[in-house]
Design a protein around this motif. Structure first.
Motif, short mmCIF file in Angstrom:
data_model
loop_
_atom_site.label_atom_id
_atom_site.label_comp_id
_atom_site.label_asym_id
_atom_site.label_seq_id
_atom_site.Cartn_x
_atom_site.Cartn_y
_atom_site.Cartn_z
N PHE A 1 59.95 43.78 6.04
CA PHE A 1 61.39 43.50 6.07
C PHE A 1 62.04 44.18 7.28
CE2 PHE A 1 65.78 44.51 5.11
CZ PHE A 1 66.26 43.27 4.71
N VAL A 2 61.71 45.45 7.52
CA VAL A 2 62.31 46.17 8.65
C VAL A 2 61.91 45.52 9.97
CG1 VAL A 2 62.40 48.39 9.86
CG2 VAL A 2 62.44 48.33 7.36
N THR A 3 60.67 45.07 10.07
CA THR A 3 60.21 44.39 11.29
C THR A 3 61.04 43.15 11.56
OG1 THR A 3 57.93 45.17 10.98
CG2 THR A 3 58.24 43.25 12.39
N GLU A 4 61.31 42.37 10.53
CA GLU A 4 62.11 41.16 10.70
C GLU A 4 63.52 41.49 11.17
OE1 GLU A 4 61.98 39.09 7.01
OE2 GLU A 4 59.91 38.39 7.29
N ARG A 5 64.09 42.59 10.64
CA ARG A 5 65.44 42.96 11.06
C ARG A 5 65.46 43.42 12.52
NH1 ARG A 5 69.26 40.88 7.95
NH2 ARG A 5 70.62 42.24 9.17
N ILE A 6 64.42 44.14 12.94
CA ILE A 6 64.35 44.58 14.34
C ILE A 6 64.28 43.37 15.26
CG2 ILE A 6 62.87 45.73 16.04
CD1 ILE A 6 62.14 47.74 13.83
N LEU A 7 63.46 42.38 14.89
CA LEU A 7 63.32 41.19 15.71
C LEU A 7 64.61 40.38 15.76
CD1 LEU A 7 59.73 40.07 14.66
CD2 LEU A 7 60.44 40.92 16.90
N SER A 8 65.40 40.44 14.68
CA SER A 8 66.66 39.69 14.68
C SER A 8 67.67 40.33 15.63
CB SER A 8 67.23 39.63 13.26
OG SER A 8 67.70 40.90 12.83
N VAL A 9 67.58 41.66 15.81
CA VAL A 9 68.50 42.36 16.70
C VAL A 9 68.00 42.33 18.15
CG1 VAL A 9 69.51 44.62 17.25
CG2 VAL A 9 69.35 43.87 14.87
N ALA A 10 66.67 42.41 18.31
CA ALA A 10 66.07 42.44 19.65
C ALA A 10 64.95 41.40 19.73
CB ALA A 10 65.54 43.83 19.97
N PRO A 11 65.29 40.11 19.80
CA PRO A 11 64.28 39.05 19.77
C PRO A 11 63.37 39.02 20.99
CG PRO A 11 66.46 38.15 20.25
CD PRO A 11 66.66 39.58 19.88
N SER A 12 63.71 39.77 22.03
CA SER A 12 62.89 39.73 23.24
C SER A 12 61.59 40.53 23.11
CB SER A 12 63.68 40.26 24.44
OG SER A 12 64.06 41.62 24.23
N ILE A 13 61.50 41.43 22.12
CA ILE A 13 60.27 42.20 21.98
C ILE A 13 59.29 41.44 21.09
CG2 ILE A 13 61.54 44.36 22.26
CD1 ILE A 13 61.22 44.90 19.32
N ASP A 14 58.01 41.75 21.23
CA ASP A 14 57.00 41.02 20.46
C ASP A 14 56.87 41.60 19.06
OD1 ASP A 14 54.49 43.02 20.46
OD2 ASP A 14 55.45 43.09 22.43
N HIS A 15 56.23 40.82 18.20
CA HIS A 15 56.13 41.19 16.79
C HIS A 15 55.34 42.48 16.59
CE1 HIS A 15 54.80 41.06 12.57
NE2 HIS A 15 55.88 40.33 12.36
N ALA A 16 54.26 42.66 17.35
CA ALA A 16 53.43 43.86 17.19
C ALA A 16 54.23 45.12 17.50
CB ALA A 16 52.20 43.77 18.09
N THR A 17 55.03 45.07 18.56
CA THR A 17 55.85 46.23 18.91
C THR A 17 56.90 46.50 17.85
OG1 THR A 17 55.54 45.81 21.28
CG2 THR A 17 57.40 47.20 20.65
N ALA A 18 57.54 45.44 17.36
CA ALA A 18 58.55 45.60 16.31
C ALA A 18 57.93 46.21 15.06
CB ALA A 18 59.18 44.25 15.98
N SER A 19 56.71 45.81 14.73
CA SER A 19 56.04 46.35 13.55
C SER A 19 55.72 47.83 13.73
CB SER A 19 54.75 45.56 13.29
OG SER A 19 54.09 46.04 12.13
N LEU A 20 55.33 48.23 14.95
CA LEU A 20 55.05 49.64 15.21
C LEU A 20 56.33 50.48 15.09
CD1 LEU A 20 52.58 49.47 18.24
CD2 LEU A 20 52.09 50.31 15.93
N VAL A 21 57.43 49.96 15.60
CA VAL A 21 58.71 50.67 15.50
C VAL A 21 59.12 50.79 14.02
CG1 VAL A 21 61.17 50.60 16.06
CG2 VAL A 21 59.47 49.96 17.79
N ALA A 22 58.93 49.71 13.27
CA ALA A 22 59.24 49.74 11.84
C ALA A 22 58.39 50.78 11.12
CB ALA A 22 59.03 48.36 11.23
N SER A 23 57.12 50.87 11.49
CA SER A 23 56.22 51.86 10.88
C SER A 23 56.69 53.27 11.17
CB SER A 23 54.79 51.67 11.39
OG SER A 23 54.28 50.41 11.01
N ALA A 24 57.17 53.50 12.40
CA ALA A 24 57.66 54.83 12.77
C ALA A 24 58.90 55.20 11.95
CB ALA A 24 57.97 54.88 14.26
N LEU A 25 59.83 54.25 11.83
CA LEU A 25 61.03 54.50 11.02
C LEU A 25 60.66 54.80 9.58
CD1 LEU A 25 63.42 51.70 12.32
CD2 LEU A 25 63.66 54.15 12.71
#
Length: 223
Positions: free
Chosen positions: A138-162
């Motif tokens: 869920f957090v990964t999807e929200r990150i991608l909705s705010v910053a669609p220019s980054i790739d899914h793998a990066t968004a997932s790593l950021v979500a994992s850190a949070l």
């Protein structure tokens, strides 16, 4: 001889999915009362009022029960988070407000559902993986909705850190909740996570700066 005969009360036959729900409910009560390590399948069967064989027919082990329970809790938490953030979206909430509200709900979950977080800390055979996976998705999807220019793998790593920060900080707080009030805990988490997200955005060249709500900006600690 009496003309009336007493008939044994038959157990109501339930659809397998309904039966699983009742068994998971019983497991939640047993785990909450006895702890994960102290709970046996016999305890869950007794709590549910069923034969142990019926319990094993649906769940082959205690770990399987715990996994089903945590998967449900992950889905419930994500649904609450989705509802609240959708309300904020409709009210044109800022990304900083979205982060703050997500962390607020997380802290409320920890404070109101102590038993579940006792289970998370045990890490019983990876039973909490479904819970973590659902929240991270869920957090990964929200990150991608705010910053669609980054790739899914990066968004997932950021979500994992949070997620890791939120878990670690709230776990430490729950052991000594008197050390810091809940609103100060939230302000601490918001400052840390917003600052981290801004640093990540800058390193990735994403033109997005988050600002925490005024009520959760850094302020001096109480004397």
């Amino acid at each position: 001889m009496s003309q009336y005969r007493v008939r044994a009360k038959k157990r109501q036959r339930l659809h397998p999915s309904d039966r699983r729900v009742l068994l998971v409910d019983a497991a939640a009560r047993a785990f909450g009362r006895l702890g994960v390590e102290g709970t046996r399948m016999d305890d869950v069967a007794a709590e549910a009022g069923v034969a142990k064989g019926l319990l094993y027919r649906h769940f082959p082990s205690k770990d399987a029960l715990l996994e089903a329970l945590m998967e449900r809790k992950g889905a419930e938490f994500s649904a609450r988070l989705q509802q609240r953030l959708t309300e904020l979206d409709a009210a044109h909430g800022t990304p900083g407000q979205l982060v703050t509200e997500g962390l607020r709900l997380w802290i409320e979950q920890v404070a109101s559902d102590i038993a579940s977080f006792n289970w998370i800390e045990t890490g019983a055979a990876g039973a909490c993986t479904p819970f973590r996976d659902e929240v991270r998705r869920f957090v990964t999807e929200r990150i991608l909705s705010v910053a669609p220019s980054i790739d899914h793998a990066t968004a997932s790593l950021v979500a994992s850190a949070l997620q890791a920060v939120a878990e670690a900080v709230t776990t430490a707080w729950r052991q000594q909740p008197q050390a810091i009030p809940r609103d100060e805990l939230l302000s601490l988490l918001v400052a840390f996570c917003v600052g981290g997200l801004n640093a990540v955005a800058q390193s990735l060249g994403v033109a997005a700066t988050l600002h925490p709500p005024a009520s959760h900006r850094s302020r001096p600690r109480r004397p």
